[in-house]
Design a protein around this motif. Sequence first.
Motif, PDB file in Angstrom:
ATOM      1  N   LYS A   1      47.300  72.483  54.924  1.00 20.55           N
ATOM      2  CA  LYS A   1      46.587  73.637  55.791  1.00 20.55           C
ATOM      3  C   LYS A   1      47.185  75.071  55.376  1.00 20.55           C
ATOM      4  N   ASP A   2      48.533  75.217  55.387  1.00 20.57           N
ATOM      5  CA  ASP A   2      48.754  76.640  54.991  1.00 20.57           C
ATOM      6  C   ASP A   2      49.752  76.895  53.925  1.00 20.57           C
ATOM      7  N   TYR A   3      50.442  76.144  53.317  1.00 20.00           N
ATOM      8  CA  TYR A   3      51.141  76.216  52.191  1.00 20.00           C
ATOM      9  C   TYR A   3      50.963  75.312  51.004  1.00 20.00           C
ATOM     10  N   SER A   4      49.445  74.822  50.934  1.00 19.39           N
ATOM     11  CA  SER A   4      49.043  74.057  49.845  1.00 19.39           C
ATOM     12  C   SER A   4      48.974  74.647  48.350  1.00 19.39           C
ATOM     13  N   THR A   5      48.655  75.814  48.477  1.00 17.37           N
ATOM     14  CA  THR A   5      48.616  76.475  47.245  1.00 17.37           C
ATOM     15  C   THR A   5      49.862  77.061  46.641  1.00 17.37           C
ATOM     16  N   VAL A   6      50.921  76.871  47.430  1.00 16.42           N
ATOM     17  CA  VAL A   6      52.161  77.628  46.993  1.00 16.42           C
ATOM     18  C   VAL A   6      53.009  76.574  46.326  1.00 16.42           C
ATOM     19  N   LEU A   7      53.548  76.833  45.033  1.00 13.91           N
ATOM     20  CA  LEU A   7      54.249  75.929  44.181  1.00 13.91           C
ATOM     21  C   LEU A   7      55.859  76.011  44.999  1.00 13.91           C
ATOM     22  N   PRO A   8      56.303  75.091  45.182  1.00 11.35           N
ATOM     23  CA  PRO A   8      57.806  75.357  45.580  1.00 11.35           C
ATOM     24  C   PRO A   8      58.973  75.547  44.581  1.00 11.35           C
ATOM     25  N   GLN A   9      59.807  76.420  45.171  1.00 15.08           N
ATOM     26  CA  GLN A   9      60.938  76.786  44.092  1.00 15.08           C
ATOM     27  C   GLN A   9      62.262  76.092  44.630  1.00 15.08           C
ATOM     28  N   GLU A  10      62.911  75.702  43.686  1.00 13.15           N
ATOM     29  CA  GLU A  10      64.170  74.987  44.284  1.00 13.15           C
ATOM     30  C   GLU A  10      65.347  75.930  43.904  1.00 13.15           C
ATOM     31  N   ILE A  11      66.231  75.999  44.821  1.00  9.90           N
ATOM     32  CA  ILE A  11      67.353  76.767  44.724  1.00  9.90           C
ATOM     33  C   ILE A  11      68.634  75.899  45.511  1.00  9.90           C
ATOM     34  N   GLN A  12      69.749  76.382  44.803  1.00  8.28           N
ATOM     35  CA  GLN A  12      70.867  75.723  45.129  1.00  8.28           C
ATOM     36  C   GLN A  12      71.745  76.596  46.034  1.00  8.28           C
ATOM     37  N   HIS A  13      72.314  76.316  47.143  1.00  7.55           N
ATOM     38  CA  HIS A  13      73.035  77.251  47.825  1.00  7.55           C
ATOM     39  C   HIS A  13      74.003  76.591  48.778  1.00  7.55           C
ATOM     40  N   ASN A  14      75.306  76.739  48.600  1.00 10.64           N
ATOM     41  CA  ASN A  14      76.292  76.434  49.248  1.00 10.64           C
ATOM     42  C   ASN A  14      76.489  74.802  48.973  1.00 10.64           C
ATOM     43  N   GLY A  15      76.136  74.112  47.888  1.00 16.93           N
ATOM     44  CA  GLY A  15      76.251  72.937  47.393  1.00 16.93           C
ATOM     45  C   GLY A  15      75.181  72.019  47.697  1.00 16.93           C
ATOM     46  N   ARG A  16      73.883  72.755  48.520  1.00 21.03           N
ATOM     47  CA  ARG A  16      72.683  71.997  48.766  1.00 21.03           C
ATOM     48  C   ARG A  16      71.637  72.504  47.996  1.00 21.03           C
ATOM     49  N   MET A  17      70.469  71.623  47.910  1.00 24.66           N
ATOM     50  CA  MET A  17      69.269  71.958  47.223  1.00 24.66           C
ATOM     51  C   MET A  17      68.293  72.379  48.360  1.00 24.66           C
ATOM     52  N   TRP A  18      67.585  73.377  48.148  1.00 25.04           N
ATOM     53  CA  TRP A  18      66.526  74.006  49.119  1.00 25.04           C
ATOM     54  C   TRP A  18      65.262  73.964  48.341  1.00 25.04           C
ATOM     55  N   ARG A  19      63.839  73.751  48.850  1.00 27.08           N
ATOM     56  CA  ARG A  19      62.773  74.314  48.507  1.00 27.08           C
ATOM     57  C   ARG A  19      62.131  75.075  49.400  1.00 27.08           C
ATOM     58  N   ILE A  20      61.689  76.022  48.752  1.00 24.65           N
ATOM     59  CA  ILE A  20      61.150  77.396  49.290  1.00 24.65           C
ATOM     60  C   ILE A  20      59.669  77.446  48.904  1.00 24.65           C
ATOM     61  N   PHE A  21      58.859  77.595  49.658  1.00 26.85           N
ATOM     62  CA  PHE A  21      57.380  78.033  49.505  1.00 26.85           C
ATOM     63  C   PHE A  21      57.368  79.667  49.776  1.00 26.85           C
ATOM     64  N   ASP A  22      57.018  80.502  49.129  1.00 22.17           N
ATOM     65  CA  ASP A  22      57.131  81.715  49.193  1.00 22.17           C
ATOM     66  C   ASP A  22      55.725  82.350  49.083  1.00 22.17           C
ATOM     67  N   LYS A  23      55.380  83.164  50.239  1.00 25.49           N
ATOM     68  CA  LYS A  23      54.167  83.751  50.306  1.00 25.49           C
ATOM     69  C   LYS A  23      54.361  85.196  50.390  1.00 25.49           C
ATOM     70  N   PRO A  24      54.809  86.095  49.167  1.00 29.45           N
ATOM     71  CA  PRO A  24      55.195  87.152  48.979  1.00 29.45           C
ATOM     72  C   PRO A  24      54.060  88.273  49.824  1.00 29.45           C
ATOM     73  N   GLN A  25      52.939  88.043  49.478  1.00 30.73           N
ATOM     74  CA  GLN A  25      51.936  88.842  49.934  1.00 30.73           C
ATOM     75  C   GLN A  25      51.755  88.756  51.515  1.00 30.73           C
ATOM     76  N   GLU A  26      52.277  87.706  52.113  1.00 36.30           N
ATOM     77  CA  GLU A  26      52.332  87.817  53.734  1.00 36.30           C
ATOM     78  C   GLU A  26      53.634  87.923  53.983  1.00 36.30           C
ATOM     79  N   GLY A  27      54.543  88.171  53.476  1.00 35.60           N
ATOM     80  CA  GLY A  27      56.032  88.559  53.850  1.00 35.60           C
ATOM     81  C   GLY A  27      56.620  87.225  54.608  1.00 35.60           C
TER      82      GLY A  27
END
Length: 120
Positions: A25-51
């Motif tokens: 419903k809310d993040y379906s059009t957002v491609l996830p970005q993977e980042i590594q931080h402190n030895g863990r992998m994270w998926r971030i779905f960013d909507k910069p236009q909405e902050g």
Amino acid sequence: MKILAVLTAACVISGCTGETEFYTKDYSTVLPQEIQHNGRMWRIFDKPQEGRLMISPSARAAAGAGIATGLTLGLIPSPNDKASTFKPAVDAYLSQKSENCGVTFSRLLIKPYYEFSYSC
């Protein structure tokens, strides 16, 4: 034992359904970005236009934490139960966007998905 297995399966299935419903419903059009931080992998779905952004551990990390918590009947708490676990990764991600970006609000969406509002 058989009843416990059925209940566990029902919880897993219902959790996946709610998670998928929110995501579509809310993040379906957002491609996830993977980042590594402190030895863990994270998926971030960013909507910069909405902050705002949604973050979750990698699928592998989320599954591992869920299995450990489930097998111990909750005696081992999931590391994904607190926004404070996610915030350092969000801060690292936002610092890559701009030095002036910062979190303004956080909330649990559906375990293990948190949403963070931010301003830059």
